[in-house]
Design a protein around this motif. Structure first.
Motif, PDB file in Angstrom:
ATOM      1  N   VAL A 163      10.605   0.742  11.654  1.00 24.92           N
ATOM      2  CA  VAL A 163      10.262   0.625  10.416  1.00 24.92           C
ATOM      3  C   VAL A 163      10.217   1.826   9.534  1.00 24.92           C
ATOM      4  O   VAL A 163      10.797   1.914   8.461  1.00 24.92           O
ATOM      5  N   GLU A 164       9.559   2.885  10.233  1.00 24.79           N
ATOM      6  CA  GLU A 164       9.535   4.261   9.461  1.00 24.79           C
ATOM      7  C   GLU A 164      10.729   4.856   9.051  1.00 24.79           C
ATOM      8  O   GLU A 164      10.858   5.389   8.302  1.00 24.79           O
ATOM      9  N   GLN A 165      11.665   4.741  10.154  1.00 21.19           N
ATOM     10  CA  GLN A 165      12.971   5.373   9.782  1.00 21.19           C
ATOM     11  C   GLN A 165      13.933   4.230   8.967  1.00 21.19           C
ATOM     12  O   GLN A 165      15.089   4.828   8.651  1.00 21.19           O
ATOM     13  N   SER A 166      13.530   3.277   8.405  1.00 20.46           N
ATOM     14  CA  SER A 166      14.233   2.418   7.606  1.00 20.46           C
ATOM     15  C   SER A 166      14.247   2.977   6.228  1.00 20.46           C
ATOM     16  O   SER A 166      13.360   3.978   5.969  1.00 20.46           O
ATOM     17  N   SER A 167      14.897   2.173   5.440  1.00 21.19           N
ATOM     18  CA  SER A 167      15.131   2.573   4.063  1.00 21.19           C
ATOM     19  C   SER A 167      14.002   1.769   3.122  1.00 21.19           C
ATOM     20  O   SER A 167      13.817   2.118   1.902  1.00 21.19           O
ATOM     21  N   LEU A 168      13.201   1.002   3.731  1.00 24.79           N
ATOM     22  CA  LEU A 168      12.211   0.207   3.124  1.00 24.79           C
ATOM     23  C   LEU A 168      11.029   0.791   2.922  1.00 24.79           C
ATOM     24  O   LEU A 168      10.587   1.610   3.369  1.00 24.79           O
ATOM     25  N   ALA A 169      10.400   0.295   1.785  1.00 20.16           N
ATOM     26  CA  ALA A 169       9.103   0.849   1.352  1.00 20.16           C
ATOM     27  C   ALA A 169       7.891   0.113   2.177  1.00 20.16           C
ATOM     28  O   ALA A 169       7.769  -1.130   2.124  1.00 20.16           O
ATOM     29  N   HIS A 170       7.669   0.767   3.311  1.00 17.78           N
ATOM     30  CA  HIS A 170       6.877   0.323   4.342  1.00 17.78           C
ATOM     31  C   HIS A 170       5.177   0.439   4.286  1.00 17.78           C
ATOM     32  O   HIS A 170       4.843   1.438   3.849  1.00 17.78           O
ATOM     33  N   THR A 171       4.500  -0.489   4.836  1.00 20.34           N
ATOM     34  CA  THR A 171       3.051  -0.309   5.473  1.00 20.34           C
ATOM     35  C   THR A 171       3.096  -0.768   6.535  1.00 20.34           C
ATOM     36  O   THR A 171       3.598  -2.047   6.986  1.00 20.34           O
ATOM     37  N   ILE A 172       2.884  -0.086   7.608  1.00 23.41           N
ATOM     38  CA  ILE A 172       2.495  -0.273   9.032  1.00 23.41           C
ATOM     39  C   ILE A 172       1.006  -0.564   9.262  1.00 23.41           C
ATOM     40  O   ILE A 172       0.230   0.297   8.834  1.00 23.41           O
ATOM     41  N   LEU A 173       0.485  -1.631   9.911  1.00 26.17           N
ATOM     42  CA  LEU A 173      -0.918  -1.987  10.176  1.00 26.17           C
ATOM     43  C   LEU A 173      -1.060  -1.978  11.634  1.00 26.17           C
ATOM     44  O   LEU A 173      -0.383  -2.519  12.336  1.00 26.17           O
ATOM     45  N   ARG A 174      -2.256  -1.146  12.216  1.00 28.28           N
ATOM     46  CA  ARG A 174      -2.301  -1.172  13.505  1.00 28.28           C
ATOM     47  C   ARG A 174      -3.849  -1.748  13.750  1.00 28.28           C
ATOM     48  O   ARG A 174      -4.395  -0.951  14.099  1.00 28.28           O
ATOM     49  N   SER A 178      -9.924  -9.956   7.941  1.00 28.06           N
ATOM     50  CA  SER A 178      -9.821  -8.865   7.286  1.00 28.06           C
ATOM     51  C   SER A 178      -8.033  -8.492   7.153  1.00 28.06           C
ATOM     52  O   SER A 178      -7.497  -7.991   6.152  1.00 28.06           O
ATOM     53  N   LEU A 179      -7.320  -8.635   8.311  1.00 29.89           N
ATOM     54  CA  LEU A 179      -6.133  -8.485   8.038  1.00 29.89           C
ATOM     55  C   LEU A 179      -5.306  -9.438   7.092  1.00 29.89           C
ATOM     56  O   LEU A 179      -4.392  -8.963   6.229  1.00 29.89           O
ATOM     57  N   GLY A 180      -5.679 -10.679   7.049  1.00 32.39           N
ATOM     58  CA  GLY A 180      -5.373 -11.477   6.008  1.00 32.39           C
ATOM     59  C   GLY A 180      -5.574 -11.070   4.678  1.00 32.39           C
ATOM     60  O   GLY A 180      -4.592 -11.174   3.718  1.00 32.39           O
ATOM     61  N   LYS A 181      -6.699 -10.616   4.102  1.00 33.57           N
ATOM     62  CA  LYS A 181      -7.146 -10.275   3.144  1.00 33.57           C
ATOM     63  C   LYS A 181      -6.393  -8.880   2.524  1.00 33.57           C
ATOM     64  O   LYS A 181      -6.161  -8.600   1.442  1.00 33.57           O
ATOM     65  N   PHE A 182      -6.524  -7.999   3.662  1.00 28.52           N
ATOM     66  CA  PHE A 182      -5.948  -6.516   3.310  1.00 28.52           C
ATOM     67  C   PHE A 182      -4.287  -6.774   2.816  1.00 28.52           C
ATOM     68  O   PHE A 182      -3.827  -6.277   1.914  1.00 28.52           O
ATOM     69  N   ILE A 183      -3.647  -7.635   3.580  1.00 29.33           N
ATOM     70  CA  ILE A 183      -2.114  -7.800   3.380  1.00 29.33           C
ATOM     71  C   ILE A 183      -2.044  -8.573   2.099  1.00 29.33           C
ATOM     72  O   ILE A 183      -1.095  -8.199   1.337  1.00 29.33           O
ATOM     73  N   ALA A 184      -2.906  -9.755   1.747  1.00 27.21           N
ATOM     74  CA  ALA A 184      -2.925 -10.223   0.377  1.00 27.21           C
ATOM     75  C   ALA A 184      -3.146  -9.324  -0.921  1.00 27.21           C
ATOM     76  O   ALA A 184      -2.562  -9.817  -1.810  1.00 27.21           O
ATOM     77  N   ASP A 185      -4.029  -8.333  -0.343  1.00 30.42           N
ATOM     78  CA  ASP A 185      -4.214  -7.388  -1.541  1.00 30.42           C
ATOM     79  C   ASP A 185      -3.315  -6.456  -1.709  1.00 30.42           C
ATOM     80  O   ASP A 185      -2.814  -6.078  -2.806  1.00 30.42           O
ATOM     81  N   ILE A 186      -2.519  -6.297  -0.700  1.00 35.47           N
ATOM     82  CA  ILE A 186      -1.088  -5.574  -0.948  1.00 35.47           C
ATOM     83  C   ILE A 186      -0.132  -6.273  -1.870  1.00 35.47           C
ATOM     84  O   ILE A 186       0.622  -5.631  -2.537  1.00 35.47           O
ATOM     85  N   VAL A 187       0.000  -7.448  -1.352  1.00 37.44           N
ATOM     86  CA  VAL A 187       1.120  -8.570  -2.308  1.00 37.44           C
ATOM     87  C   VAL A 187       0.603  -8.213  -3.711  1.00 37.44           C
ATOM     88  O   VAL A 187       1.312  -8.218  -4.616  1.00 37.44           O
ATOM     89  N   ASP A 201      -0.957  -5.814  -5.376  1.00 33.23           N
ATOM     90  CA  ASP A 201      -0.401  -4.546  -5.798  1.00 33.23           C
ATOM     91  C   ASP A 201       0.496  -3.960  -4.652  1.00 33.23           C
ATOM     92  O   ASP A 201       0.207  -3.159  -3.834  1.00 33.23           O
ATOM     93  N   PRO A 202       1.656  -4.341  -4.854  1.00 30.28           N
ATOM     94  CA  PRO A 202       2.979  -3.933  -3.944  1.00 30.28           C
ATOM     95  C   PRO A 202       3.104  -2.457  -3.698  1.00 30.28           C
ATOM     96  O   PRO A 202       3.721  -2.047  -2.946  1.00 30.28           O
ATOM     97  N   ASN A 203       2.599  -1.626  -4.549  1.00 37.70           N
ATOM     98  CA  ASN A 203       2.615  -0.148  -4.878  1.00 37.70           C
ATOM     99  C   ASN A 203       1.645   0.619  -3.922  1.00 37.70           C
ATOM    100  O   ASN A 203       1.598   1.804  -3.741  1.00 37.70           O
ATOM    101  N   SER A 204       0.645  -0.252  -3.557  1.00 37.52           N
ATOM    102  CA  SER A 204      -0.479   0.183  -2.602  1.00 37.52           C
ATOM    103  C   SER A 204      -0.017   0.463  -1.194  1.00 37.52           C
ATOM    104  O   SER A 204       0.645  -0.389  -0.699  1.00 37.52           O
ATOM    105  N   TYR A 205      -0.325   1.628  -0.651  1.00 39.67           N
ATOM    106  CA  TYR A 205      -0.165   2.035   0.557  1.00 39.67           C
ATOM    107  C   TYR A 205       1.224   1.869   1.088  1.00 39.67           C
ATOM    108  O   TYR A 205       1.510   1.865   2.218  1.00 39.67           O
ATOM    109  N   VAL A 206       2.150   2.350   0.130  1.00 42.09           N
ATOM    110  CA  VAL A 206       3.525   2.509   0.371  1.00 42.09           C
ATOM    111  C   VAL A 206       3.737   3.623   1.250  1.00 42.09           C
ATOM    112  O   VAL A 206       2.925   4.860   0.936  1.00 42.09           O
ATOM    113  N   GLY A 207       4.374   3.571   2.405  1.00 45.09           N
ATOM    114  CA  GLY A 207       4.752   4.882   3.290  1.00 45.09           C
ATOM    115  C   GLY A 207       3.650   5.108   4.150  1.00 45.09           C
ATOM    116  O   GLY A 207       3.757   6.144   5.083  1.00 45.09           O
ATOM    117  N   GLU A 208       2.379   4.003   4.376  1.00 45.01           N
ATOM    118  CA  GLU A 208       1.412   4.620   5.146  1.00 45.01           C
ATOM    119  C   GLU A 208       1.304   3.746   6.581  1.00 45.01           C
ATOM    120  O   GLU A 208       2.246   2.727   6.569  1.00 45.01           O
TER     121      GLU A 208
END
Length: 213
Positions: free
Chosen positions: A136-147, A177-186, A188-195
């Motif tokens: 994911v990190e090496q892709s061209s996509l604007a990504h957010t990885i959650l661990r 919390s995962l569900g809410k956090f990801i819904a919040d990213i949707v 505001d799709p510009n949040s946590y880009v590259g994180e």
């Protein structure tokens, strides 16, 4: 309108994401899974269900046409392989934004003695999960990885975040919390880009999750 597709939509975490995105009036939701009948009684008439296997790049690419955001909620022994298929399909289909669920521990970043405890029980999964994150990190996509770490069905939605390279905090992550956090990213799709973020439930520090104490 935001077009959002969830890959691996039958999982318990995916269902938490789905229920929250269903409340966002500006989201058109597509659910991609091998057996759509498993969502009988959960999926609504406003959702599009797509039957497909995450190993099938053609099926993935078709499901991603005209999508704005792809959410990857896959697991399993070949997560690195399926993640690569999803990333390739997303790039080919012109998707720009991706959010993936991975796992804490892949960088040996958990605090001791929790790190040793986790490794004894789930250490075999770390190499493929690490490869999945690398893809994911090496892709061209604007990504957010959650661990997340040890998942619970607690209803708490507060989160504690750590960034890649920081020592992890907490031993548990609620699916809510995962569900809410990801819904919040949707929202505001510009949040946590590259994180690449560790995500836990606050107040769960210790040598192991509560259920194993």
């Amino acid at each position: 309108m935001k077009n959002v597709v969830i890959i691996g939509a039958n999982g318990r975490s995916a269902r938490e994401i789905t229920s929250r995105l269903a409340q966002q009036k500006d989201v058109a939701l597509t659910l991609f899974l091998r057996r759509p009948h498993r969502l009988d009684g959960i999926a609504t008439d406003t959702m599009t269900l797509v039957e497909g296997d995450a190993h099938d790049r053609d099926a993935l690419r078709t499901a991603m046409i005209d999508q704005d955001i792809v959410i990857v909620a896959l697991g399993g022994e070949d997560l690195d392989t399926t993640t690569a298929a999803v990333v390739d399909a997303a790039e080919e289909a012109g998707v720009r934004r991706i959010v993936t669920i991975n796992a804490g521990g892949i960088y040996d970043e958990l605090p001791e003695p929790f790190n040793t405890w986790d490794y004894q029980r789930a250490g075999a999964t770390r190499p493929r999960n690490r490869k999945s994150a690398d893809v994911v990190e090496q892709s061209s996509l604007a990504h957010t990885i959650l661990r997340p770490v040890w998942l619970t069905d607690e209803t708490v939605t507060d989160v504690e975040l750590t960034r890649k390279g920081e020592t992890y905090k907490g031993t548990e992550t609620s699916r809510a919390s995962l569900g809410k956090f990801i819904a919040d990213i949707v929202t505001d799709p510009n949040s946590y880009v590259g994180e690449n973020l560790g995500i836990t439930q606050p107040g769960t520090d210790g040598d192991r999750p509560t259920a194993y104490r």
